[in-house]
Design a protein around this motif. Structure first.
Motif, mmCIF file in Angstrom:
data_model
loop_
_atom_site.group_PDB
_atom_site.id
_atom_site.type_symbol
_atom_site.label_atom_id
_atom_site.label_comp_id
_atom_site.label_asym_id
_atom_site.label_seq_id
_atom_site.Cartn_x
_atom_site.Cartn_y
_atom_site.Cartn_z
ATOM 1 N N LYS A 55 0.672 -1.235 0.010
ATOM 2 C CA LYS A 55 0.099 -0.020 0.094
ATOM 3 C C LYS A 55 0.988 1.167 0.188
ATOM 4 C CE LYS A 55 -1.952 -1.104 3.643
ATOM 5 N NZ LYS A 55 -1.118 -2.075 4.326
ATOM 6 N N THR A 56 1.855 1.343 0.940
ATOM 7 C CA THR A 56 2.717 2.590 0.972
ATOM 8 C C THR A 56 3.508 2.518 -0.204
ATOM 9 O OG1 THR A 56 2.918 2.491 3.240
ATOM 10 C CG2 THR A 56 4.508 3.604 2.490
ATOM 11 N N THR A 57 4.021 1.525 -0.764
ATOM 12 C CA THR A 57 4.610 1.723 -1.855
ATOM 13 C C THR A 57 3.924 2.237 -3.103
ATOM 14 O OG1 THR A 57 5.920 -0.260 -1.567
ATOM 15 C CG2 THR A 57 6.201 0.472 -3.641
ATOM 16 N N CYS A 185 -3.667 9.599 2.439
ATOM 17 C CA CYS A 185 -3.472 9.538 3.660
ATOM 18 C C CYS A 185 -3.235 8.126 4.095
ATOM 19 C CB CYS A 185 -5.048 9.712 4.644
ATOM 20 S SG CYS A 185 -5.673 11.397 4.367
ATOM 21 N N ASP A 186 -2.067 7.872 4.289
ATOM 22 C CA ASP A 186 -1.404 6.544 4.596
ATOM 23 C C ASP A 186 -1.401 6.058 6.086
ATOM 24 O OD1 ASP A 186 -0.160 4.218 4.488
ATOM 25 O OD2 ASP A 186 1.708 5.025 3.387
ATOM 26 N N GLU A 187 -2.537 5.407 6.373
ATOM 27 C CA GLU A 187 -2.494 4.818 8.065
ATOM 28 C C GLU A 187 -2.533 6.039 8.780
ATOM 29 O OE1 GLU A 187 -2.544 1.288 8.576
ATOM 30 O OE2 GLU A 187 -1.336 0.171 6.967
ATOM 31 N N VAL A 188 -3.118 6.947 8.652
ATOM 32 C CA VAL A 188 -3.100 8.524 9.292
ATOM 33 C C VAL A 188 -3.553 8.048 10.857
ATOM 34 C CG1 VAL A 188 -3.007 10.012 7.454
ATOM 35 C CG2 VAL A 188 -5.129 9.400 8.462
HETATM 36 MG MG MG Z 1 2.369 1.157 4.738
#
Ligand code: MG
Ligand code: ADP
Length: 325
Positions: A55-57, A185-188
């Motif tokens: 996901k982050t990538t 928003c990455d796992e905010v």
């Molecule tokens: Mg991640």
């Protein structure tokens, strides 16, 4: 549906594995394996999946923090026309990044502890061609503090004076001060207490309306994502397994992996969403057939081939040869 703002087309990203004493040289972590997503203007798209599924990538590819190994990203901004991200020069990329903002998971690490909140909010803005000058920026920063539910009198304080939830509000304010079109928003909320999580989620909902934002919301929690998002993509081993309207996905889950995800909540899952009773997947092997093959109860010989994404219902895509009914 409205017009498309961001198109991720067949994205691929792999990272070289560090060559250690026992590691063979030339091996890779296959983080993103042929992902295509279209984000429509004004929608919030939720990307869910276990820790390590890419996901982050994918988010970092979207802001070109990494270059993709394959595929292309197209951005259809209001004033910018259509952009092909791989063709942008440094200045164009900088401008793109004022339109597409990324908020990190960990507010403690993403805010410089030595800077005041005012400096943090304006550091990026200052470099932009839209910098309004110190006095106006100060007013805008104060207004943005109010907008995210913080006290404008605190602009000269430092991050250590704030709680985790407040710091995440600062991160959101920093992203919004440049009036982006798309907020990633990455796992905010993942690092926050449950009671604080809902406050931040409600804030995001308000901001989305107020600024007419398009949002890519990344989470490992399907409940949180269903609450906030219009559409959801379920990711596994760097691929999208199922994609549907959030409401629809609550009722119909065709992919065995999506079923597993929903059914696992919350008893069989720890916070990091590693499903217990299963081997974690090995991302160092290139994907050939269905990514879920080794864990799936419905697999057959056919699943050694990669299942295509197909419409099993209107606007509901599933990549599976043996969808659940
Ligand atoms: Mg991640
Ligand atoms: N900069 C990097 N260098 C090497 N491997 C990475 C890097 N970033 C991510 N990975 C690997 O890529 C895979 C996907 O990671 P990530 O995108 O962070 O997943 P998620 O955000 O879904 O938890 C993981 O196996 C992770 O270890």
């Amino acid at each position: 549906m409205s017009e498309v703002l961001l198109e991720l087309n067949h994205l691929e990203k792999r990272f070289p594995l560090e060559a250690g004493l026992f590691a063979r040289y030339g091996r890779f972590v296959y983080a993103v394996n042929d992902v295509s997503i279209k984000l429509h203007r004004g929608e919030s798209y939720g990307l869910v999946g276990e820790s390590g599924c890419g996901k982050t990538t994918l988010a970092r590819l979207a802001i070109q923090m990494y270059k993709q190994d394959g595929g292309e990203i197209l951005y259809h901004g209001r004033n910018s026309g259509s952009l092909k991200l791989s063709e942008l020069n440094r200045k164009e990329l900088f401008n793109y990044r004022t339109k597409v903002k990324y908020v990190f998971q960990d507010p403690a690490r993403s805010l410089n502890p030595r800077m005041t909140i005012y400096k943090i909010l304006t550091a990026g803005y200052r470099q932009s061609p839209h910098w309004p000058g110190e006095q106006n920026a100060r007013e805008e920063a104060a207004e943005m503090m109010r907008t995210v539910g913080l006290n404008p009198d605190d602009l000269d304080r430092r991050p250590s004076d704030f709680s985790g939830g407040q710091r995440q509000r600062v991160s959101i304010a920093r992203a919004l001060i440049m009036k982006p079109e798309l907020l990633i928003c990455d796992e905010v909320v993942s690092a926050l207490d449950v009671s604080i999580q809902s406050q931040i989620l409600n804030l995001l909902l308000e901001l989305k309306e107020k600024f007419k934002l398009t949002m890519l919301f990344i989470a490992h929690d399907l409940t949180v994502t269903s609450y906030l998002c219009d559409r959801i993509g379920v990711m596994y081993r760097g691929r999208i397994m199922e994609e549907a309207a959030a409401q629809d996905l609550v009722q119909h889950r065709f992919h065995p992996y999506t079923r597993l995800l929903y059914d696992s909540i919350p008893s069989r899952m720890n916070r990091d969403m590693n499903l217990s009773g299963f081997e974690p997947f090995d991302s160092t092997r290139a994907l050939k057939g269905c990514p879920f093959y080794h864990r799936c109860g419905s697999r057959t010989e056919k699943c050694h081939n990669r299942p295509p994404m197909e419409d099993l219902k209107e606007d509901h895509l599933t990549a599976c040869y043996h969808p659940c009914q």
